[in-house]
Design a protein around this motif. Sequence first.
Motif, PDB file in Angstrom:
ATOM      1  N   ASP A 181      49.328  65.696   1.239  1.00  0.00           N
ATOM      2  CA  ASP A 181      48.835  64.326   1.327  1.00  0.00           C
ATOM      3  C   ASP A 181      49.489  63.545   2.456  1.00  0.00           C
ATOM      4  O   ASP A 181      49.218  62.360   2.638  1.00  0.00           O
ATOM      5  CB  ASP A 181      49.048  63.605  -0.011  1.00  0.00           C
ATOM      6  N   SER A 182      50.365  64.195   3.227  1.00  0.00           N
ATOM      7  CA  SER A 182      51.018  63.541   4.360  1.00  0.00           C
ATOM      8  C   SER A 182      50.255  63.863   5.640  1.00  0.00           C
ATOM      9  O   SER A 182      50.193  65.011   6.066  1.00  0.00           O
ATOM     10  CB  SER A 182      52.477  64.016   4.478  1.00  0.00           C
ATOM     11  N   TRP A 183      49.680  62.844   6.256  1.00  0.00           N
ATOM     12  CA  TRP A 183      48.947  62.990   7.510  1.00  0.00           C
ATOM     13  C   TRP A 183      49.710  62.246   8.591  1.00  0.00           C
ATOM     14  O   TRP A 183      49.986  61.047   8.466  1.00  0.00           O
ATOM     15  CB  TRP A 183      47.527  62.429   7.367  1.00  0.00           C
ATOM     16  N   GLN A 184      50.057  62.955   9.659  1.00  0.00           N
ATOM     17  CA  GLN A 184      50.858  62.377  10.733  1.00  0.00           C
ATOM     18  C   GLN A 184      50.050  62.433  12.026  1.00  0.00           C
ATOM     19  O   GLN A 184      49.658  63.505  12.477  1.00  0.00           O
ATOM     20  CB  GLN A 184      52.172  63.137  10.877  1.00  0.00           C
ATOM     21  N   ILE A 185      49.829  61.270  12.603  1.00  0.00           N
ATOM     22  CA  ILE A 185      49.001  61.147  13.803  1.00  0.00           C
ATOM     23  C   ILE A 185      49.922  60.984  14.999  1.00  0.00           C
ATOM     24  O   ILE A 185      50.678  60.015  15.094  1.00  0.00           O
ATOM     25  CB  ILE A 185      48.053  59.943  13.672  1.00  0.00           C
ATOM     26  N   VAL A 186      49.906  61.964  15.902  1.00  0.00           N
ATOM     27  CA  VAL A 186      50.808  61.977  17.053  1.00  0.00           C
ATOM     28  C   VAL A 186      50.268  61.020  18.114  1.00  0.00           C
ATOM     29  O   VAL A 186      49.172  61.218  18.648  1.00  0.00           O
ATOM     30  CB  VAL A 186      50.944  63.402  17.627  1.00  0.00           C
TER      31      VAL A 186
END
Length: 507
Positions: free
Chosen positions: A61-66
């Motif tokens: 559930d962790s979404w990381q947008i670079v």
Amino acid sequence: MRTDPAATAAALLPLVGGLANVRSVAHCMTRLRLVLADPARADATALRAVPGVLGLVVEGDSWQIVLGPGVVTRVTAAFEERVRETAAPPAPATPATGPGRSAAEELAARGAELREARRRRNATPLKTALRRVAAVFVPLIPALIGCGILAGVNGLLLNAGLLPWLTPALTAVASAFMALIAVFVGVNTAKEFGGTPVLGGAVAAIVVYPGVAKVTAFGVTLAPGQGGVLGALAAALLAAYVERWCRGRFPETLDVLLTPTVTVLVAGLATLYGLMWAAGTVSTAVGTAATWLLDTTGAFAGLVLGGLFLPLVMLGLHQALIPLHTTLIEQQGSTVLLPILAMAGAGQVGAALALYVRLRHAASLRATIRSALPAGLLGVGEPLIYGVSLPLGRPFLTACAGGAAGGAFLGFFAMLGDRVGATAIGPSGWALFPLLAGDHGWPTLLALYTGGLLTGYTVGFTATWLFGVTEEVRASATAGAATGAPLTEPDAGPPASPDDPAPAPTR
């Protein structure tokens, strides 16, 4: 082109499922970190296509947008403002089931099933544990950086005999945080694991309290700070579990009195009569092992650490090193592992330079490299990893070769007794210079670390020039795939499908 934070935030929010789907918002040096209630409602393909987005990292559930350094701070602030202003949209209707369901609904349901299966496959206990440990330590990095730089400046002033009236004050400013870091670890641990933050801090404070010198455990008198951050982490984790166990077991009128009391008592006694001793033993072993590794197998250890760090970052396993770095800084004043691991970034820079020179007709790729290279030189590697080398494949491997060579260089001199350490974690590349520490003075540290960087640049460049630019790489780069293609899925090998999020590392 300068990114418009408000426009980027406005574009991102609906693509992650809207306000109702966002459970928490945070950021690190390069990534907007979102925890989503229902990851299946996010559109990975559309997120990667948003201007300014360099890559997407998905772990459960962790979404990381670079987004890159600097940009991420402004976009996060705009995103948080957008979340505050936006009314929660109604939850989408569940697609109908049964034979009357349309083809579009069938495809949507199948896509949701595939995404959920991928999420379960990647929500392994190891990755989940590492992500939660990282959530404890990552918020501490800005203070570690600031205090580490001040400690380095203070060391230079002391060695040069300059400004004697200022150095005691700088010592206090630079050292106070490290003296109480256990408390901050305790607060963050309790927060992450469902406890009351101040109770976690109260229990962790026992580790650094001077009065523990009057306590004897296992026949040995305890020392203030024994167990360090590992002891604080264990103490606060135990406190969180004790507190959660207590909740609901006492009458409501007594809960406010008894739950905190029992939590601090049980976890505090366990800390004094077990956790501090055990964590102290582990901490000592960490320091001894790191010293032995570089003293006896320095060149080989540097080769392995420098060569494998980029893949570790890609898999998210580098988070396991954060407590080790912090423990070494507590024990020895610096971490000898970070400068070696920083060589991975040097190999990445060398590989990017080779691609820039050889692929003269790949306009979009060269534009990406120009924008990402300054951050890469300062040790922020995500823009080059996710925007350049990883989508192209082979250049990622040649970048690892450069990191291995730079690591072997520093490891070789560590075998000779010239170890290079860092007084804080977070920066690498050129940004690590103010944080360097060692036993042989600044000129030696400067020469060794510079030599490692140059070795990483040179080998990364040469390996990419000779072996990293195949016809397939050339065709992909010329077509602009390096800025828009989905990333390779690290735990499965093949590229992810365009409508399926590819899990990747956290930082």
